[in-house]
Write a protein that holds these residues in place. Structure first.
Motif, mmCIF file in Angstrom:
data_model
loop_
_atom_site.group_PDB
_atom_site.id
_atom_site.type_symbol
_atom_site.label_atom_id
_atom_site.label_comp_id
_atom_site.label_asym_id
_atom_site.label_seq_id
_atom_site.Cartn_x
_atom_site.Cartn_y
_atom_site.Cartn_z
ATOM 1 N N GLN A 126 -37.513 -55.051 94.750
ATOM 2 C CA GLN A 126 -38.560 -54.037 94.629
ATOM 3 C C GLN A 126 -39.440 -54.312 93.404
ATOM 4 O OE1 GLN A 126 -37.481 -49.852 95.296
ATOM 5 N NE2 GLN A 126 -35.558 -50.574 96.193
ATOM 6 N N PHE A 127 -38.811 -54.739 92.299
ATOM 7 C CA PHE A 127 -39.598 -55.098 91.121
ATOM 8 C C PHE A 127 -40.492 -56.296 91.413
ATOM 9 C CE2 PHE A 127 -36.730 -52.505 88.492
ATOM 10 C CZ PHE A 127 -37.651 -51.932 87.647
ATOM 11 N N ARG A 128 -39.943 -57.317 92.073
ATOM 12 C CA ARG A 128 -40.738 -58.513 92.397
ATOM 13 C C ARG A 128 -41.910 -58.175 93.312
ATOM 14 N NH1 ARG A 128 -35.888 -61.067 91.978
ATOM 15 N NH2 ARG A 128 -35.271 -60.744 94.113
ATOM 16 N N ALA A 129 -41.670 -57.232 94.240
ATOM 17 C CA ALA A 129 -42.716 -56.839 95.195
ATOM 18 C C ALA A 129 -43.662 -55.783 94.604
ATOM 19 C CB ALA A 129 -42.068 -56.298 96.472
ATOM 20 N N HIS A 130 -43.403 -55.364 93.381
ATOM 21 C CA HIS A 130 -44.233 -54.369 92.685
ATOM 22 C C HIS A 130 -44.270 -53.037 93.433
ATOM 23 C CE1 HIS A 130 -45.382 -57.649 90.132
ATOM 24 N NE2 HIS A 130 -45.893 -58.298 91.150
ATOM 25 N N THR A 131 -43.133 -52.625 94.022
ATOM 26 C CA THR A 131 -43.071 -51.343 94.713
ATOM 27 C C THR A 131 -42.387 -50.268 93.874
ATOM 28 O OG1 THR A 131 -41.024 -51.967 95.846
ATOM 29 C CG2 THR A 131 -43.108 -52.403 97.009
ATOM 30 N N ILE A 132 -41.921 -50.617 92.696
ATOM 31 C CA ILE A 132 -41.360 -49.641 91.767
ATOM 32 C C ILE A 132 -42.535 -48.921 91.112
ATOM 33 C CG2 ILE A 132 -40.011 -49.311 89.651
ATOM 34 C CD1 ILE A 132 -38.170 -50.351 91.732
ATOM 35 N N ALA A 133 -42.528 -47.603 91.136
ATOM 36 C CA ALA A 133 -43.600 -46.826 90.501
ATOM 37 C C ALA A 133 -43.196 -46.517 89.068
ATOM 38 C CB ALA A 133 -43.829 -45.529 91.280
ATOM 39 N N ARG A 134 -44.064 -46.911 88.132
ATOM 40 C CA ARG A 134 -43.808 -46.647 86.720
ATOM 41 C C ARG A 134 -45.058 -46.055 86.109
ATOM 42 N NH1 ARG A 134 -42.933 -52.718 85.781
ATOM 43 N NH2 ARG A 134 -44.342 -52.615 87.538
ATOM 44 N N GLU A 135 -44.873 -44.974 85.376
ATOM 45 C CA GLU A 135 -45.992 -44.387 84.651
ATOM 46 C C GLU A 135 -45.534 -44.115 83.227
ATOM 47 O OE1 GLU A 135 -48.362 -40.264 84.677
ATOM 48 O OE2 GLU A 135 -48.646 -41.459 86.503
ATOM 49 N N TYR A 136 -46.384 -44.494 82.308
ATOM 50 C CA TYR A 136 -46.071 -44.375 80.885
ATOM 51 C C TYR A 136 -47.065 -43.451 80.216
ATOM 52 C CZ TYR A 136 -43.370 -48.576 81.814
ATOM 53 O OH TYR A 136 -42.478 -49.479 82.337
ATOM 54 N N ARG A 137 -46.659 -42.890 79.081
ATOM 55 C CA ARG A 137 -47.560 -42.184 78.188
ATOM 56 C C ARG A 137 -47.730 -43.071 76.965
ATOM 57 N NH1 ARG A 137 -48.067 -40.184 82.145
ATOM 58 N NH2 ARG A 137 -47.765 -38.057 82.823
ATOM 59 N N LEU A 161 -52.964 -41.555 76.816
ATOM 60 C CA LEU A 161 -53.230 -42.170 78.116
ATOM 61 C C LEU A 161 -52.031 -42.069 79.047
ATOM 62 C CD1 LEU A 161 -54.763 -45.578 76.911
ATOM 63 C CD2 LEU A 161 -56.008 -43.519 77.596
ATOM 64 N N ALA A 162 -52.315 -41.986 80.341
ATOM 65 C CA ALA A 162 -51.323 -42.240 81.382
ATOM 66 C C ALA A 162 -51.573 -43.683 81.804
ATOM 67 C CB ALA A 162 -51.514 -41.299 82.569
ATOM 68 N N ALA A 208 -42.611 -42.217 81.365
ATOM 69 C CA ALA A 208 -42.629 -40.828 81.821
ATOM 70 C C ALA A 208 -42.152 -40.654 83.255
ATOM 71 C CB ALA A 208 -44.047 -40.262 81.688
ATOM 72 N N ARG A 209 -42.375 -41.666 84.106
ATOM 73 C CA ARG A 209 -41.985 -41.570 85.521
ATOM 74 C C ARG A 209 -41.452 -42.904 86.008
ATOM 75 N NH1 ARG A 209 -46.961 -38.434 88.457
ATOM 76 N NH2 ARG A 209 -46.282 -36.364 87.878
ATOM 77 N N GLU A 216 -38.638 -38.059 86.340
ATOM 78 C CA GLU A 216 -39.615 -37.790 85.297
ATOM 79 C C GLU A 216 -38.899 -37.473 83.994
ATOM 80 O OE1 GLU A 216 -42.741 -35.109 86.314
ATOM 81 O OE2 GLU A 216 -42.899 -35.889 88.353
ATOM 82 N N SER A 217 -39.514 -37.872 82.898
ATOM 83 C CA SER A 217 -38.934 -37.652 81.579
ATOM 84 C C SER A 217 -40.040 -37.187 80.628
ATOM 85 C CB SER A 217 -38.318 -38.960 81.064
ATOM 86 O OG SER A 217 -37.891 -38.822 79.737
ATOM 87 N N PRO A 218 -39.873 -36.001 80.027
ATOM 88 C CA PRO A 218 -40.896 -35.549 79.074
ATOM 89 C C PRO A 218 -40.873 -36.424 77.826
ATOM 90 C CG PRO A 218 -39.004 -34.068 79.043
ATOM 91 C CD PRO A 218 -38.763 -35.064 80.144
ATOM 92 N N VAL A 219 -41.987 -36.433 77.099
ATOM 93 C CA VAL A 219 -42.030 -37.225 75.872
ATOM 94 C C VAL A 219 -40.963 -36.688 74.915
ATOM 95 C CG1 VAL A 219 -44.435 -37.931 76.082
ATOM 96 C CG2 VAL A 219 -43.870 -35.866 74.813
ATOM 97 N N PRO A 220 -40.331 -37.570 74.139
ATOM 98 C CA PRO A 220 -39.309 -37.138 73.181
ATOM 99 C C PRO A 220 -39.895 -36.219 72.108
ATOM 100 C CG PRO A 220 -39.287 -39.519 73.452
ATOM 101 C CD PRO A 220 -40.501 -39.011 74.167
ATOM 102 N N GLY A 221 -39.028 -35.523 71.411
ATOM 103 C CA GLY A 221 -39.434 -34.536 70.423
ATOM 104 C C GLY A 221 -40.372 -35.056 69.349
#
Length: 178
Positions: free
Chosen positions: A15-26, A81-82, A133-134, A149-154
């Motif tokens: 899935q990583f090689r095929a770029h089907t993993i969804a990742r979103e960062y802050r 940014l997202a 974040a995701r 999903e993971s909220p930004v750390p404190g």
């Protein structure tokens, strides 16, 4: 992302090689990003051991790297940014954003060349202001799409809140990016 089962790990790796993993960062970056959204496409070259990655030369060296960004909030001396990735190269987000003049806050490697006015909150942040974040992927056994999903750390949240308080009289319209 990993599994204790070898067969599941192979499916996840595919899935990583095929770029089907969804990742979103802050990413909190230095400066005000002018565009509300954009795509950075630039090849990245892995140098010798111990050296940092660099953008590829015009001759096509390196591996393709594609980063999409969207402004979530403009905070005066910084922009939140997202960031999503089509590819997943080492340090891709940090290199691409620094290369556009907006290094990630706290990035001592790729942000060290950037010149910005001193800012007590940004200058004292002890780490990179970059957060996963995701994460979404297809479960290797059930085939079900999973999204975490993971909220930004404190400490990151406190930095954002401090910037939001900012100088008196900052206009809310200037802060939002859509």
């Amino acid at each position: 992302l990993f599994s204790r089962r070898g067969s599941a790990n192979r499916i996840l790796a595919e899935q990583f090689r095929a770029h089907t993993i969804a990742r979103e960062y802050r990413a909190l970056v230095r400066g005000e990003v002018a565009a509300d959204s954009g795509t950075i496409t630039e090849r990245l070259v892995r140098p010798g051991p111990g050296a940092r990655r660099e953008p590829g030369a015009a001759g096509g060296r390196g591996k393709s790297a594609v980063t999409h960004f969207r402004v979530l909030e403009r905070l005066g001396p910084a922009t939140l940014l997202a960031v999503t990735l089509e590819t997943g190269r080492t340090h891709q987000i940090r290199i691409h954003l620094a290369g556009r003049g907006h290094p990630v806050v706290g990035d001592r490697v790729y942000g060290s060349r950037a010149r910005f006015p001193r800012h007590p909150l940004l200058d004292s942040f002890p780490r990179q202001a970059l957060h996963a974040a995701r994460l979404g992927f297809t479960h290797p056994v059930s085939g079900q799409w999973l999204l975490f999903e993971s909220p930004v750390p404190g400490d990151f949240a406190a930095l954002l809140e401090g910037l939001r308080k900012g100088p008196a009289g900052a206009s809310p319209e200037r802060r939002a990016g859509h």
